[in-house]
Scaffold this active site. Sequence first.
Site, short mmCIF file in Angstrom:
data_model
loop_
_atom_site.label_atom_id
_atom_site.label_comp_id
_atom_site.label_asym_id
_atom_site.label_seq_id
_atom_site.Cartn_x
_atom_site.Cartn_y
_atom_site.Cartn_z
N TYR A 59 105.42 -43.38 27.37
CA TYR A 59 106.49 -44.37 27.28
C TYR A 59 106.53 -45.40 28.42
O TYR A 59 107.40 -46.26 28.45
CB TYR A 59 107.86 -43.68 27.15
CG TYR A 59 108.16 -42.68 28.26
CD1 TYR A 59 108.69 -43.10 29.47
CD2 TYR A 59 107.91 -41.32 28.09
CE1 TYR A 59 108.97 -42.20 30.48
CE2 TYR A 59 108.18 -40.40 29.09
CZ TYR A 59 108.70 -40.85 30.28
OH TYR A 59 108.97 -39.95 31.29
N HIS B 31 109.35 -37.19 34.17
CA HIS B 31 110.69 -36.60 34.28
C HIS B 31 110.64 -35.21 34.92
O HIS B 31 111.42 -34.90 35.81
CB HIS B 31 111.35 -36.52 32.90
CG HIS B 31 112.66 -35.80 32.92
ND1 HIS B 31 113.80 -36.35 33.47
CD2 HIS B 31 113.01 -34.55 32.49
CE1 HIS B 31 114.80 -35.47 33.37
NE2 HIS B 31 114.35 -34.38 32.79
N ARG C 231 111.71 -43.65 39.49
CA ARG C 231 111.21 -42.27 39.39
C ARG C 231 109.69 -42.30 39.42
O ARG C 231 109.07 -42.75 38.45
CB ARG C 231 111.73 -41.66 38.07
CG ARG C 231 111.67 -40.14 38.02
CD ARG C 231 111.93 -39.64 36.61
NE ARG C 231 110.78 -39.95 35.77
CZ ARG C 231 110.82 -40.17 34.45
NH1 ARG C 231 111.97 -40.12 33.80
NH2 ARG C 231 109.73 -40.44 33.78
C1 TPP Z 1 124.76 -32.90 28.69
C2 TPP Z 1 123.27 -32.92 28.73
N1 TPP Z 1 122.58 -33.67 27.84
C3 TPP Z 1 121.23 -33.69 27.88
C4 TPP Z 1 120.54 -32.96 28.81
C5 TPP Z 1 119.01 -33.03 28.88
N2 TPP Z 1 118.64 -33.86 30.01
C6 TPP Z 1 118.29 -33.32 31.18
S1 TPP Z 1 117.93 -34.49 32.34
C7 TPP Z 1 118.22 -35.74 31.26
C8 TPP Z 1 118.04 -37.18 31.67
C9 TPP Z 1 119.02 -37.59 32.68
O1 TPP Z 1 118.70 -38.91 33.11
P1 TPP Z 1 119.39 -39.51 34.37
O2 TPP Z 1 120.83 -39.19 34.38
O3 TPP Z 1 119.02 -40.93 34.47
O4 TPP Z 1 118.74 -38.66 35.58
P2 TPP Z 1 117.22 -38.64 36.07
O5 TPP Z 1 116.60 -37.42 35.43
O6 TPP Z 1 116.59 -39.89 35.64
O7 TPP Z 1 117.29 -38.49 37.53
C10 TPP Z 1 118.59 -35.23 30.01
C11 TPP Z 1 118.89 -36.06 28.83
C12 TPP Z 1 121.29 -32.18 29.72
N3 TPP Z 1 120.71 -31.46 30.68
N4 TPP Z 1 122.64 -32.18 29.66
#
Ligand code: TPP
Length: 330
Positions: free
Chosen positions: A261, A252, A248
Amino acid sequence: MAENRHERLGLTDKDVLEMYKTMLLARKIDERMWLLNRAGKIPFVISCQGQEAAQVGAAMALDREKDYVLPYYRDMGVVLWFGMTAKDLMLSGFAKAEDPNSGGRQMPGHFGSKKLRIVTGSSPVTTQVPHAVGIALAGKLDGKDLVTFTTFGEGSSNQGDFHEGVNFASVHKLPVIFMCENNKYAISVPISKQLACENVSDRAIGYGIKGVTVDGNDPLAVYEAVKEAADRGRRGEGPTLVETVSYRLTPHSSDDDDRAYRTREEVEEAKQKDSIYTFAQYLKEVGVLTDDSEKKLHEEIANIIDEATDYAENAPYADPEEALRHVYAE
Ligand SMILES: Cc1ncc(C[n+]2csc(CCOP(=O)(O)OP(=O)(O)O)c2C)c(N)n1
Ligand SMILES: [Mg+2]
């Protein structure tokens, strides 16, 4: 001349140029969105940067007339390939009434278009996975020749929805492609604190299906893996778990500060493998792109994005009453 890898995959020079153009368009729209956000013009950005190769490589291996895609919020490359335009994405960024995804009601990244076979996702991560399984089941019951393609992050592969969806699809041999875009982080949580197994694809064996890990910075490797998965699905051999590994490149979202971090050195190192440069390099080595045509492509894309930005910025917002639509029965 370097080895021509795309011909071996059945891709023409024109195909790989389109592939690169779509990757570059996604990157440039994303970069513009950050500028607009920092200028106070659009409220939120969630980036595709670092994942364009995986997204476009995969989307090109699907059939836009038959298949369904259930993307996650970073998948600008997937939705552009399936027919969404820079203008559509900017209308979504500016949350204007004409936004084809939700009429400006949803945050950006909640892609949806019935016409383009892009199925709307929800904000809770991974809910699109069981939806993809359900559509594949319906297709199988109706005797349709369709594959469903769904994506999610590696952090999301720890959600129950992932395991339930993959298990059901495996038992019923449904034509689903589960593609995990492993970008090494789930917000601030590094991969080492997300999984104890080495690869997300190692989980496939637990469901009795094929799992593969490919270089997510290499669109041709992703194309090949997803093409094989689609063929397997169409032959009635069930689902596949494809993991694409990249990084990434942005925080975020526009509301995150990743300096809290991860080190700048780590980010800089990942940029050395950025597919926007490495794939352009490949195309030059095989004589498909020149410095001159690359420059022209950048100019063409800048014009598309300028036009889309102006259009979306000047477009009207939805009437306030619109907020009540699709909530209660009418
Ligand atoms: C069920 C749920 N838990 C927490 C969140 C908050 N949240 C949004 S994106 C994210 C991280 C997801 O990480 P990853 O699956 O690795 O995807 P990336 O953003 O790195 O592409 C979180 C915890 C959410 N949207 N839905
Ligand atoms: Mg992630």
